[in-house]
Every structure is written in structure tokens, then in C-alpha cells.
Design a protein around this motif. Structure first.
Motif, short mmCIF file in Angstrom:
data_model
loop_
_atom_site.label_atom_id
_atom_site.label_comp_id
_atom_site.label_asym_id
_atom_site.label_seq_id
_atom_site.Cartn_x
_atom_site.Cartn_y
_atom_site.Cartn_z
N ARG B 18 69.14 8.78 75.64
CA ARG B 18 70.02 9.65 76.94
C ARG B 18 68.90 9.56 78.28
O ARG B 18 68.37 10.61 77.96
CB ARG B 18 70.90 10.44 75.86
N GLN B 21 67.89 12.96 81.35
CA GLN B 21 68.12 13.92 81.57
C GLN B 21 66.44 15.00 80.94
O GLN B 21 65.97 16.37 80.93
CB GLN B 21 68.38 14.34 79.44
N LEU B 22 65.99 13.83 81.79
CA LEU B 22 64.38 14.45 82.16
C LEU B 22 63.54 14.96 83.00
O LEU B 22 63.39 16.31 82.53
CB LEU B 22 62.93 12.83 82.00
N ARG B 23 65.13 15.05 84.00
CA ARG B 23 64.39 16.58 84.67
C ARG B 23 65.15 17.39 84.31
O ARG B 23 64.49 18.46 84.34
CB ARG B 23 64.91 16.03 86.08
N TYR B 24 65.51 17.79 83.09
CA TYR B 24 65.76 18.89 82.00
C TYR B 24 64.60 18.77 80.64
O TYR B 24 65.09 19.83 80.54
CB TYR B 24 66.95 19.06 81.94
N GLY B 25 64.10 18.38 80.86
CA GLY B 25 62.56 18.39 79.70
C GLY B 25 63.22 17.65 78.92
O GLY B 25 62.41 18.32 77.89
N ILE B 26 64.33 17.03 78.27
CA ILE B 26 65.03 15.93 77.45
C ILE B 26 64.54 14.47 77.36
O ILE B 26 65.06 13.97 78.17
CB ILE B 26 66.58 16.47 77.73
N LEU B 125 74.78 15.14 75.58
CA LEU B 125 74.83 14.27 76.57
C LEU B 125 74.95 12.64 76.77
O LEU B 125 74.25 12.02 77.17
CB LEU B 125 73.24 14.76 76.83
N TYR B 131 67.46 13.74 68.50
CA TYR B 131 65.73 13.97 69.37
C TYR B 131 65.42 15.48 68.26
O TYR B 131 66.52 16.15 68.44
CB TYR B 131 65.99 14.37 70.69
N GLY B 134 63.81 18.82 69.37
CA GLY B 134 65.29 19.03 69.95
C GLY B 134 66.44 19.61 69.67
O GLY B 134 67.26 20.01 70.18
N ARG B 135 66.68 19.48 68.19
CA ARG B 135 68.01 19.58 67.10
C ARG B 135 69.16 19.09 67.92
O ARG B 135 69.54 19.72 68.16
CB ARG B 135 67.42 20.97 67.34
N LEU B 136 68.60 17.96 68.64
CA LEU B 136 69.78 17.21 69.77
C LEU B 136 69.87 16.32 69.15
O LEU B 136 69.46 14.47 68.73
CB LEU B 136 69.39 16.66 71.00
N ARG B 253 58.92 12.07 73.83
CA ARG B 253 57.82 12.06 74.61
C ARG B 253 58.47 13.68 75.79
O ARG B 253 59.39 13.56 76.06
CB ARG B 253 57.28 11.59 75.23
N GLN B 254 57.12 14.70 75.73
CA GLN B 254 57.40 15.71 76.66
C GLN B 254 57.45 14.97 78.38
O GLN B 254 57.06 14.06 78.84
CB GLN B 254 56.40 16.53 76.76
N SER B 255 58.69 15.86 78.81
CA SER B 255 58.60 15.29 80.45
C SER B 255 57.66 14.74 81.20
O SER B 255 57.34 14.24 82.07
CB SER B 255 60.12 15.63 80.48
#
Lengths: 236, 311
Positions: B18, B21-26, B125, B131, B134-136, B253-255
Motif C-alpha cells: 500500500r 501511506q508513509l506520510r501517515y507513518g504507515i 487502505l 502489516y 500496525g494490526r492492518l 519499516r518506520q517512515s
């Protein structure tokens, strides 16, 4: 401003070597312009304090062409191009030491009463410079200098989600259970990250956040409403 | 539908991820080894991005409810259907009620099991990729468990049976030498530090996962501190922490992060890195960006030439 390759799929655009409202505004304005113009080949963008990471598709655009297109947008990258920020109110329970674990110790360290600390923390707007570290975690800047505080000597291995915490000149709200080295002043009953929601993250880069002090009874009531899907955050 | 009888060590549903979404930390998530993932899908006649299983070290055991087909690629995991060995890397037709077992990897780490039609889990998303932190996405945002059931979209037997050509993925140098583009913060390291990075051999540590591969080897010395003002972390970013040891950041990874990044492993090398077992080693070499883009084009083109019909 300098452009640095970040592998074969991204370029890092570093504006300055400082954390300031002016530089971060330019980062977010540049990101906004790139998205608004729909620059060819751009896949996604990640703003931070003073840099913008731009992911691109090298089959659609070359590195030099992409950098030139971004550089051409840069003179317009000022606060004037940004849409007005969203105003987000986060209720926060400071008074219960079970939630605001470090409130008392932080007040002592800062030479303030806890009431004065809460008044200063709730009395200003905090700007979301960017989201990072964990899903939906805002890096908030805007605290008065009186609240600037060194990070904890020993970071905690587990900080509960919703914890509102300060360190350096920043404030953050932990979005998931994670390690953390900030002083925990209180907790919001809102979910900064909720994977079950259509939009999992509450905040966006550029939002202006204010904290509203609530008592434990209101914290519990809002938390119950959030669990029931019956709470609408105040966003203007 | 399939029923999971044994989940394996860490088995998740993945698609091609996906982005956006990295700008939201995902993070994007998606397969660690894109090539193996895409080939598994093509072997069963799926679009490249159909949802499939990513297995880690030990694969799952499952039962099929309806006739269909699967393919297993990536790590060299023994595959049996109703106890009989089948060759990996090819289309395997299945009848209703077949029992499939994907065993322990003899070589490599990540195996992919694609199902004709693709797995059906809800989109999160815009993607079915799991993930876990993030339980996503995926199945309830987690790795598979015993007793889980997964729906297969439009399961059918593909008309054409295909296999990965012998030698389509040459073994290459041992230890693998991964192409990197230096930077974005290579100027924050000493000359000796950069020489160590490009000359040394780095062992993969067992704490490695989909977030990042932790490595141990010659110290990559910083010129002036290991902290930077936090910024975005690219796929393959080689973060060097205070002790001079590198971590290569991957699909979960962390964004953003506040450590210096000496180099970035090229996108087409991520899959090779993902297949290196803990305890084994890798080396790094520097390439310029033009060479990296050309190598990436060839890597993508190699997908189209990797399969052949079984006659």
C-alpha cells in the motif's frame, strides 16, 4: 537545498540543517505543490522537520528531470500556497497520576506547579510538523520555551497509546504501544491510530492541535464513546 | 476456501503493498522478495499483485475445499500434496480436499504460496497486505493461526502448467554482494568507515524481520555523531546506529528516523537480502544511480523470461 539519491526509487531533498517553523513550512509547502501539480512519476512523499523524501517510479521519470521539476517549484514553496490548517482539539487527562505518570516530576524539573504546567501546555497551538516513528504519531512543535525539557535519562520500554508527552522542544502523542523517552504529562482517550477505521490516522502533517484538560470521569466517558464508535473528534 | 491446519513460523497474506501511506507513518508492506512473489502469481495465471502467502523459514499445512492450483516459489521449501512430493517453482493442480504441506526452508528464508484466483481478504487502505505491527490488512492484521480459513477468489485450474526455468535465478556470489547507492548521509562517515562498509562482510542477526535486517560486522565509523534531524527512511536505507553497526530497513519499516544512513540498498536487491538466513553474511558494493536504474530495468525484464510451459 540539496538533492541526495536515497536508493534507486527515492530522492531526499534537504532544505536546511535546523528545526524551525519556517523550514518545516517550506517542506510541507513543497510537498503540497508536488502533489497539487501531479509531478510525473512521483509515487509518494514523506515530509519531516527539514527534508522531504520523494519516492518515484524510475520507469516514468529520470532522476535529473524529477529534481529539476521540484527545484522549479521551490520558489513558490511558502506558507502562502498551503491551505489553512485543520484545527484539532485533543482532550487530555492530566490530573490522574495513573495516566499523567510524569506530570509531577516534570513540574519539579521545570520549576512549575502542575497547574501552571498544564496551563502552559493547553494554552498554545501545537503544529504537526510531520507524522512518523509509528503509524499516526505526530511530531508537535510550538510549546513555550518554559516547557522545553531534556528527554528522560532512561527511556521506557512500553508507553501506553494516547500518552501525551514532552521532550526537548517537542510534544508527541504515542499512537501505539511503543518505547519512548518523553515525559508523560497525560493521556488522550482518542485513538491517534485505529487500524479498523477507514482513515486509520487522526492527524495529518500541518494540523494545529490544542489540548483540552479533562478530568478522569470525562476521560472514561470519552473512552467508552470511542470504543462504541460514538465519538466525533473536534476538527475545524 | 482453504483451512490452515498448521500456520508455519510466520505466515502472512501479502499483495504488492500500500504505497501512499508513509506520510501517515504507515509502511507499504508487501512481499520481501518481489520477484519470487510475482513469479508465484504468474505460475497460477494471476495478475502480479494478487494476494498470496508469505511464509518464513517454515511454511504452513493446509487443506483445500475446492479444486484449484497453487505454486510455491522463493525459499527452497519442500512441498507435498497428500504426502507426495511435488516440485516447487511450478503450477500444482489441486483437487478438492487435498492436503498441502510446505516444509522447512533448506535454502532461503521467505517462501511464497500463490493460489489460482488469489486470496480474498478485505482491503485496508487499498491493499490486502498484512502489516502486523500496525494490526492492518491481511487476515485481521496478523499472522495466520491454526484453524484460520481463507477464501480464494474465483478458484480454477489454470489451462497452462508452467514452471520456473532451471537456472532462471542464478545463485550468484557467496556471500551475496548487494548493490547500494551511497547516501543520503554518506558524508557523515569517515573514509575508514565507508571503506569498512564497502569492504567488510556483515552477518545477518536473528533479530531481523520485515521491518529491518540487523547486521554485525566491521564498525562503520561516524565522522560527527550518529544523530541527524529525523527524516524519511527509504526502502533499503542502511541506518548506522551509535555502535557503528548497520540495519537495512525494509517493507514494514518506520517512515522516519533520526540515525544517519550511509547508503541505500537498491530495490532489486531487497529480495536477495530477504533470503539470507540469520548467521549467513552479505557484502555491499556501491553503484551509481544510472547503473542502478539500468540494473533495475533488467531485473524487471527478467520476470518475463523466467517461466516456461511444461510439456
Amino acid at each position: 537545498m540539496r538533492f541526495r539519491p536515497a536508493g534507486d526509487l527515492a530522492v531526499s531533498i534537504e532544505l536546511e540543517e535546523e528545526i524551525s517553523a519556517e523550514v518545516n513550512t517550506r517542506v510541507r509547502a513543497l510537498e503540497f505543490l508536488i502533489q497539487q501539480k501531479g509531478l510525473t512519476g512521483v509515487v509518494e512523499t514523506v515530509p519531516s522537520y527539514r527534508a522531504l523524501l520523494v519516492y518515484y517510479d524510475p520507469d516514468a521519470v529520470g532522476y535529473a528531470g524529477l529534481c529539476a521539476a521540484i527545484e522549479a517549484l521551490y520558489p513558490q514553496a511558502t506558507t502562502a500556497v498551503l491551505p489553512p490548517p485543520r484545527e484539532v482539539e485533543l482532550p487530555c487527562c492530566y490530573e490522574d497520576p495513573e495516566l499523567g505518570i510524569d506530570l509531577g516530576a516534570a513540574a519539579v524539573r521545570l520549576g512549575l506547579s502542575t497547574a501552571e504546567l498544564v496551563r502552559l501546555h493547553t494554552g498554545v497551538g501545537h503544529v504537526v510538523y510531520f507524522i512518523g516513528f509509528t503509524p499516526g504519531l505526530p511530531y508537535l512543535v510550538g510549546m513555550p520555551e518554559r516547557l522545553h525539557i531534556p528527554r528522560l535519562d532512561t527511556p521506557r520500554t512500553k508507553v501506553p497509546p494516547g500518552s501525551v508527552a514532552i521532550g526537548g522542544q517537542q510534544c508527541c502523542v504515542y499512537s501505539v504501544e511503543s518505547p519512548g523517552g518523553f515525559w508523560i504529562l497525560g493521556r488522550t482517550p482518542l485513538r491517534l491510530y485505529d487500524p479498523a477505521a477507514g482513515e486509520p490516522t487522526l492527524l495529518r502533517p500541518g494540523d494545529r492541535v490544542t489540548f483540552r484538560a479533562i478530568d478522569r470521569a470525562e476521560f472514561d466517558a470519552i473512552a467508552a464513546a470511542v470504543d462504541a464508535g460514538a465519538f466525533t473528534p473536534v476538527i475545524a | 476456501m482453504i483451512t490452515i491446519l498448521q500456520p508455519g513460523a510466520h505466515t502472512t497474506v501479502q499483495d504488492l503493498g500500500r504505497p501512499g501511506q508513509l506520510r501517515y507513518g504507515i509502511p507499504p508492506s508487501g512481499p520481501m522478495d518481489v520477484r519470487a512473489f510475482v513469479l508465484a502469481n504468474r505460475l497460477v495465471g494471476n495478475p502480479d499483485g494478487a494476494a498470496a502467502l508469505e511464509c518464513t523459514i517454515l511454511g504452513p499445512r493446509f487443506e483445500t475445499e475446492a479444486a484449484g492450483a497453487i505454486a510455491v516459489t522463493g525459499a527452497d521449501m519442500p512441498v507435498t500434496v497428500n504426502g507426495a512430493d511435488v516440485a516447487p517453482g511450478q503450477t500444482v493442480p489441486l483437487a478438492a480436499g487435498d492436503l498441502v504441506k510446505v516444509g522447512t526452508a533448506r535454502e532461503g528464508v521467505r517462501g511464497y504460496v500463490a493460489f489460482a484466483g488469489g486470496l480474498d481478504v478485505p482491503f485496508a487502505l487499498g491493499s490486502r497486505a498484512t502489516y502486523v505491527r500496525g494490526r492492518l490488512g491481511g487476515l485481521e492484521g496478523r499472522a495466520l493461526r491454526r484453524g484460520d480459513t481463507l477464501a480464494v477468489l474465483g478458484a480454477r485450474r489454470p489451462v497452462v502448467r508452467r514452471r520456473v526455468k532451471p537456472g532462471a535465478a542464478p545463485a550468484g556470489a557467496e556471500p551475496p554482494e548487494l548493490a547500494t547507492v551511497l547516501g543520503p548521509q554518506d558524508d557523515r562517515f569517515t573514509g575508514e568507515g565507508l571503506e569498512a562498509f564497502l569492504g567488510g562482510t556483515y552477518a545477518v542477526l536473528p533479530q531481523s524481520d520485515r521491518m529491518g535486517v540487523r547486521l554485525s560486522g566491521p564498525r562503520i565509523a561516524h565522522a560527527r555523531g550518529h544523530d541527524i534531524i529525523s527524516d524519511g527512511i527509504p526502502l533499503g536505507g542502511v541506518q548506522v546506529v551509535g555502535d557503528g553497526q548497520p540495519i537495512v530497513l525494509l517493507v514494514d519499516r518506520q517512515s522516519t528516523g533520526g540515525y544517519t544512513k550511509v547508503a541505500t540498498v537498491c530495490s532489486y536487491e531487497i529480495g536477495r537480502l530477504a533470503q539470507v538466513k540469520p548467521g549467513r553474511s552479505v557484502r555491499f558494493r556501491a553503484v551509481d544511480l544510472a547503473a542502478a536504474h539500468e540494473a533495475r530495468r533488467q531485473w524487471r525484464a527478467s520476470f518475463d523470461d523466467a517461466l516456461e510451459d511444461i510439456r
